[in-house]
Design an enzyme around this catalytic site. Structure first.
Site, PDB file in Angstrom:
ATOM      1  N   GLU A 125     -82.897  52.733  49.408  1.00 33.28           N
ATOM      2  CA  GLU A 125     -84.278  53.082  49.068  1.00 33.28           C
ATOM      3  C   GLU A 125     -85.170  51.851  48.953  1.00 33.28           C
ATOM      4  O   GLU A 125     -85.343  51.300  47.867  1.00 33.28           O
ATOM      5  CB  GLU A 125     -84.295  53.825  47.727  1.00 33.28           C
ATOM      6  CG  GLU A 125     -83.274  54.937  47.635  1.00 33.28           C
ATOM      7  CD  GLU A 125     -83.035  55.399  46.185  1.00 33.28           C
ATOM      8  OE1 GLU A 125     -83.972  55.319  45.369  1.00 33.28           O
ATOM      9  OE2 GLU A 125     -81.922  55.813  45.879  1.00 33.28           O
ATOM     10  N   HIS A 179     -86.713  57.270  49.394  1.00 35.88           N
ATOM     11  CA  HIS A 179     -85.416  57.583  48.760  1.00 35.88           C
ATOM     12  C   HIS A 179     -84.460  58.242  49.780  1.00 35.88           C
ATOM     13  O   HIS A 179     -83.913  59.320  49.536  1.00 35.88           O
ATOM     14  CB  HIS A 179     -85.693  58.539  47.594  1.00 35.88           C
ATOM     15  CG  HIS A 179     -84.616  58.652  46.572  1.00 35.88           C
ATOM     16  ND1 HIS A 179     -83.321  58.997  46.874  1.00 35.88           N
ATOM     17  CD2 HIS A 179     -84.652  58.489  45.228  1.00 35.88           C
ATOM     18  CE1 HIS A 179     -82.620  59.042  45.752  1.00 35.88           C
ATOM     19  NE2 HIS A 179     -83.403  58.734  44.740  1.00 35.88           N
TER      20      HIS A 179
END
Ligand code: TA6
Length: 295
Positions: free
Chosen positions: A270, A166
């Site tokens: 991500e 992320h």
């Protein structure tokens, strides 16, 4: 959890890989190639907080982030595992809110610095997820930054999970950022209850909240920062999806550990496996990874 003194004795390469008390007194590790190229991470969440590449910080870290060893840290590279988003477990799974251990460190003959962190099923994880697993995160710092995640199924049944890197990339101004590589790709729009769509634009630009799961993501996605100059390439392996997230004004104001203007300072790209779960057979080990290159 081992003390800084124990970790230093077993894994430090003094002046190059050092263990220290970081923000909020979390156990942190610095990998230093030279004065201009370094990586800082904390064992809480195995989370990278800073990557200085040729003297420039490449990651966004919120000044309002909690470093209390309980709440997920806002910025750097949170590891999403074994759940993406909301579900039975804490949001984005528990990997980012658990203390990881140090498995090994190394300085390779080509100068690459390596640290491998580990997290295995324990009483705490079993309360959230019954699975018997052993996870490893390997960080390799050269002129690029590589992350490899390995997950072994130590149980007798199937092991199913989601994952994502992320990464909060620092940008000069989101209004001058272009994301390349996703034109024509299918996505689910998380701002509209995961409504499906196909990316019609040649490149992605930002002028509103963006939260999309690109489900047939390519291995290479590029961020072009036209204000700062230069670009960042994210090359992934074994990641079927790529999420693109920027909260923009209203959503940013609702996130208590972000400042009002922070949405201007980052974009999250991500790579991961979000839509379809990864399934690992008993005794098998699965891995995926990403390499980030700045130019
Ligand atoms: O990956 C995108 C996303 O799931 C967004 O929906 C957004 O809310 C973000 O992650 C941050 O989640 P967090 O749990 O860290 O607040």
């Amino acid at each position: 959890m081992r003390t800084i003194e124990q970790l230093s004795r077993e894994h430090a390469i003094p002046g190059t890989i050092d263990f220290l008390h970081g923000a909020g007194d979390l156990v942190s590790v610095t990998l230093k190639r030279d004065r201009e190229n370094s990586l800082d991470l904390v064992l809480f969440g195995a989370q990278i907080l800073s990557w200085r590449h040729r003297g420039e910080e490449r990651l966004f870290l919120s000044k309002k982030s909690a470093f209390d060893g309980k709440k997920a840290i806002r910025g750097g590279v949170p590891i999403v595992f074994p759940q993406f988003g909301l579900g039975d477990m804490p949001a984005h799974g528990f990997a980012r809110i658990m203390n990881w251990d140090v498995h090994r460190t190394a300085r390779n003959s080509d100068g690459t610095l390596v640290i491998v962190l580990s997290l295995s099923a324990n009483d705490e994880t079993k309360k959230m997820w019954g699975a018997d697993f052993a996870a490893e995160l390997e960080y390799r710092l050269s002129d690029t930054l590589t992350t490899i995640m390995r997950v072994k199924n130590n149980g007798s049944g199937a092991l199913e999970f989601q994952n994502a890197f992320h990464t909060y990339f620092s940008v000069a101004d989101i209004a001058h950022v272009i994301v390349e590589g996703l034109s024509g790709k299918k996505f689910l729009d998380s701002t509209k209850n995961r409504e499906p769509g196909t990316e019609a634009r040649a490149t992605i630009t930002f002028d509103a909240e963006t939260d999309r799961i690109y489900t047939d993501a390519p291995a290479l996605v590029r961020i072009v920062d036209t204000k700062r100059g230069g670009s960042i390439s994210i090359q992934s392996t074994q990641c079927r999806d790529a999420v693109v997230w920027n909260p923009w004004v209203t959503r940013c104001a609702q996130i208590t550990d972000l400042e009002a203007n922070d949405y201007q300072r980052y974009v999250c790209i991500e790579p991961g496996n979000v839509c379809e779960k990864i399934n690992v057979a008993p005794g098998a080990t699965w891995e995926c990874g990403q390499t980030i290159t700045c130019s």
